[in-house]
Design an enzyme around this catalytic site. Structure first.
Site, PDB file in Angstrom:
ATOM      1  N   SER A   1     -33.769  29.770   1.189  1.00 42.79           N
ATOM      2  CA  SER A   1     -32.560  30.526   0.876  1.00 42.79           C
ATOM      3  C   SER A   1     -32.888  31.994   1.026  1.00 42.79           C
ATOM      4  CB  SER A   1     -32.109  30.254  -0.564  1.00 42.79           C
ATOM      5  OG  SER A   1     -31.094  31.151  -0.964  1.00 42.79           O
TER       6      SER A   1
ATOM      7  N   TYR B   1     -32.432  29.242  -9.893  1.00 42.58           N
ATOM      8  CA  TYR B   1     -32.322  29.050  -8.451  1.00 42.58           C
ATOM      9  C   TYR B   1     -33.362  29.878  -7.702  1.00 42.58           C
ATOM     10  CZ  TYR B   1     -30.139  28.531  -3.859  1.00 42.58           C
ATOM     11  OH  TYR B   1     -29.887  28.241  -2.531  1.00 42.58           O
TER      12      TYR B   1
END
Length: 244
Positions: free
Chosen positions: A136, A149
């Site tokens: 990501s 996250y």
């Protein structure tokens, strides 16, 4: 026909990528928790193998990979894609249960699937294969209130680097695709406005998820003596370099 297993194939990036690989003539194993969603991804393609599986469960992961290898004889590529996030909040407002849930999928799930793929690729003849981890933009820089996250995606980078090293003697390549603002149901919020580092809330640019699928296909098609360790793909004008 080349073979690939895709986790998180029931929606979003996983679904778009799976459909592209099917169109390009690959045998595609669809891994996800919901069989109905996987069937929708497959769109009736005979080269799609439906593999309902919770990637956080070691037994289910081994069974899913075993079914794929039994059907195909070998595994060429794993797109280690399944992931989840938690609601944005300061660390002291994040429930421990939410932290555990994110990391069960984003770290343990990634580990279990990479472990199963690596073991198969090491044992098969001819030996070798490719693992592509979904990182990501958050593997580089965080968004506000994203401790679970962001930590999990930094861990994915550690997995990618280590497998890239350990896989060399087994002809196993490992790379990571770091994705920013691909328009999926999870990313729809960017079109309505999301918190920024300066405290403001702003709409952010997004890109068609099809571009992500094409990037994964490019990585997957490379010969095993060539690797893209890290590839970043993003909506051009999103606040990545300038988040702070």
């Amino acid at each position: 026909m080349p073979t690939i297993l895709i986790t998180g194939a029931g929606s979003g990036i996983g679904r778009s990528t799976a459909r592209l690989f099917l169109r390009e003539g690959w045998q595609v194993g669809l891994i996800g928790r919901r069989a109905i969603a996987l069937e929708e991804t497959a769109e009736g393609h005979t080269a799609a193998l439906i593999l309902p599986c919770d990637v956080t469960d070691p037994t289910q992961v081994e069974e899913a990979f075993g079914r794929a290898v039994a059907a195909w004889g070998r595994l060429d590529v794993l797109f280690n894609n399944a992931g989840m996030s938690a609601k944005a909040a300061p660390i002291d407002e994040i429930a421990v249960e939410d932290w555990m849930a994110v990391n069960a999928v984003n770290i343990t799930g990634m580990f279990l699937c990479a472990r199963a793929a690596f073991g198969q690729m090491r044992r098969q003849a001819p030996q070798g294969g490719r693992i592509i981890n979904n990182g990501s933009i958050s593997a580089h820089v965080p968004r506000p209130g994203s401790v679970p996250y962001t930590m999990s995606k930094h861990a994915v980078t550690g997995l990618t680097r280590t497998l890239g090293l350990d896989g060399r003697k087994f002809d196993i390549a490992c790379g990571q695709i770091d994705i920013g603002n691909a328009l999926t149901s999870m990313a729809e919020q960017f079109t309505r406005g999301v918190p920024q580092a300066d405290g403001s809330v702003r709409v952010e640019p997004v890109m068609n998820v099809a571009h992500v699928a094409e990037a994964v296909l490019h990585m997957a098609r490379l010969p095993l003596d060539v690797n893209i360790p890290f590839l970043t793909i993003m909506a051009r004008d999103m606040p990545y370099v300038g988040r702070g």
